[in-house]
Design a protein around this motif. Structure first.
Motif, PDB file in Angstrom:
ATOM      1  N   THR A   1      -5.069   4.923  10.937  1.00 42.53           N
ATOM      2  CA  THR A   1      -4.082   5.918  11.366  1.00 42.53           C
ATOM      3  C   THR A   1      -4.616   6.689  12.555  1.00 42.53           C
ATOM      4  OG1 THR A   1      -4.997   7.571   9.881  1.00 42.53           O
ATOM      5  CG2 THR A   1      -3.197   6.238   9.019  1.00 42.53           C
ATOM      6  N   GLY A   2      -3.718   7.395  13.198  1.00 41.32           N
ATOM      7  CA  GLY A   2      -4.080   8.313  14.269  1.00 41.32           C
ATOM      8  C   GLY A   2      -4.771   7.647  15.445  1.00 41.32           C
TER       9      GLY A   2
ATOM     10  N   GLN B   1       0.039   5.265  19.768  1.00 45.73           N
ATOM     11  CA  GLN B   1      -0.065   6.700  19.525  1.00 45.73           C
ATOM     12  C   GLN B   1       1.215   7.224  18.890  1.00 45.73           C
ATOM     13  OE1 GLN B   1      -0.696   8.903  23.122  1.00 45.73           O
ATOM     14  NE2 GLN B   1      -1.125  10.822  22.086  1.00 45.73           N
TER      15      GLN B   1
ATOM     16  N   TYR C   1       1.676   5.703  15.149  1.00 40.08           N
ATOM     17  CA  TYR C   1       0.794   6.198  14.097  1.00 40.08           C
ATOM     18  C   TYR C   1       0.632   7.715  14.094  1.00 40.08           C
ATOM     19  CZ  TYR C   1      -0.443   1.324  13.504  1.00 40.08           C
ATOM     20  OH  TYR C   1      -0.397  -0.019  13.272  1.00 40.08           O
ATOM     21  N   GLN C   2       1.511   8.425  14.764  1.00 42.69           N
ATOM     22  CA  GLN C   2       1.367   9.873  14.782  1.00 42.69           C
ATOM     23  C   GLN C   2       1.674  10.464  13.409  1.00 42.69           C
ATOM     24  OE1 GLN C   2       4.068  12.072  17.240  1.00 42.69           O
ATOM     25  NE2 GLN C   2       5.719  10.614  16.929  1.00 42.69           N
ATOM     26  N   ASP C   3       1.107  11.592  13.149  1.00 47.41           N
ATOM     27  CA  ASP C   3       1.331  12.314  11.904  1.00 47.41           C
ATOM     28  C   ASP C   3       2.725  12.938  11.967  1.00 47.41           C
ATOM     29  OD1 ASP C   3       1.279  13.869   9.656  1.00 47.41           O
ATOM     30  OD2 ASP C   3      -0.471  15.070  10.244  1.00 47.41           O
ATOM     31  N   PRO C   4       3.619  12.584  11.017  1.00 45.38           N
ATOM     32  CA  PRO C   4       4.984  13.127  11.059  1.00 45.38           C
ATOM     33  C   PRO C   4       5.031  14.654  10.977  1.00 45.38           C
ATOM     34  CG  PRO C   4       4.847  11.345   9.473  1.00 45.38           C
ATOM     35  CD  PRO C   4       3.456  11.641   9.928  1.00 45.38           C
ATOM     36  N   SER C   5       4.045  15.246  10.364  1.00 47.13           N
ATOM     37  CA  SER C   5       4.049  16.704  10.263  1.00 47.13           C
ATOM     38  C   SER C   5       3.579  17.371  11.561  1.00 47.13           C
ATOM     39  CB  SER C   5       3.154  17.164   9.103  1.00 47.13           C
ATOM     40  OG  SER C   5       1.811  16.833   9.368  1.00 47.13           O
ATOM     41  N   LYS C   6       2.962  16.567  12.467  1.00 53.09           N
ATOM     42  CA  LYS C   6       2.504  17.090  13.754  1.00 53.09           C
ATOM     43  C   LYS C   6       2.918  16.107  14.855  1.00 53.09           C
ATOM     44  CE  LYS C   6      -1.619  18.916  11.581  1.00 53.09           C
ATOM     45  NZ  LYS C   6      -3.047  18.703  11.417  1.00 53.09           N
TER      46      LYS C   6
END
Length: 141
Positions: free
Chosen positions: A6-7, A40, A43-48
């Motif tokens: 991730t990320g 990018q 795989y970004q964090d849905p909360s950010k």
């Protein structure tokens, strides 16, 4: 157990395949940049989520880099053409140059266009235009 990257790790792995072809030059190509950008976003964090202004700035930077690369290529071609024309104008003129500490001179008989730049044919020698130090009309001092 299988782990899913991730990320930044996932983005780096996704771009690695595209970046390896340019690894020897130390440059990242537009294909590798786009793969990195897509990874990018994927795989970004849905909360950010990624800031849209940062995304637009990255896209604008990439377009600017592409445009500058095209300008550099075009300028190199223009300079090469100008050097060729300058060399052609010297046919029939006397030129002087210094090679290995010895100054030589002679009349330019022909021009040979080479990948490294124009070469003046003087007698039996091929003289790069870049080392010519003096030009005069044929037969004058």
């Amino acid at each position: 157990m299988t782990t899913i990257p991730t990320g930044a790790a996932a983005a780096g792995q996704a771009a690695a395949a595209g970046a390896t072809q340019n690894a020897g030059t130390g440059k990242i190509g537009s294909d590798a940049f786009l793969k990195l950008l897509v990874a990018q976003l994927k795989y970004q964090d849905p909360s950010k989520p990624v800031d849209s202004s940062a995304f637009m700035a990255q896209t604008a930077q990439m377009q600017m880099v592409e445009s500058m690369n095209q300008l550099v290529t075009q300028n190199a071609a223009i300079i090469g053409g100008q050097n060729s024309l300058s060399a052609l104008a010297l046919v029939g003129k006397d030129v002087s140059w210094t090679a290995d500490g010895v100054t030589k001179s002679g009349a330019v008989q022909a021009v040979k266009l080479d990948a490294t730049g124009p070469l003046l044919v003087v007698g039996g020698a091929e003289v790069p235009l870049s080392i010519v130090s003096r030009v005069s009309q044929h037969g004058t001092a």
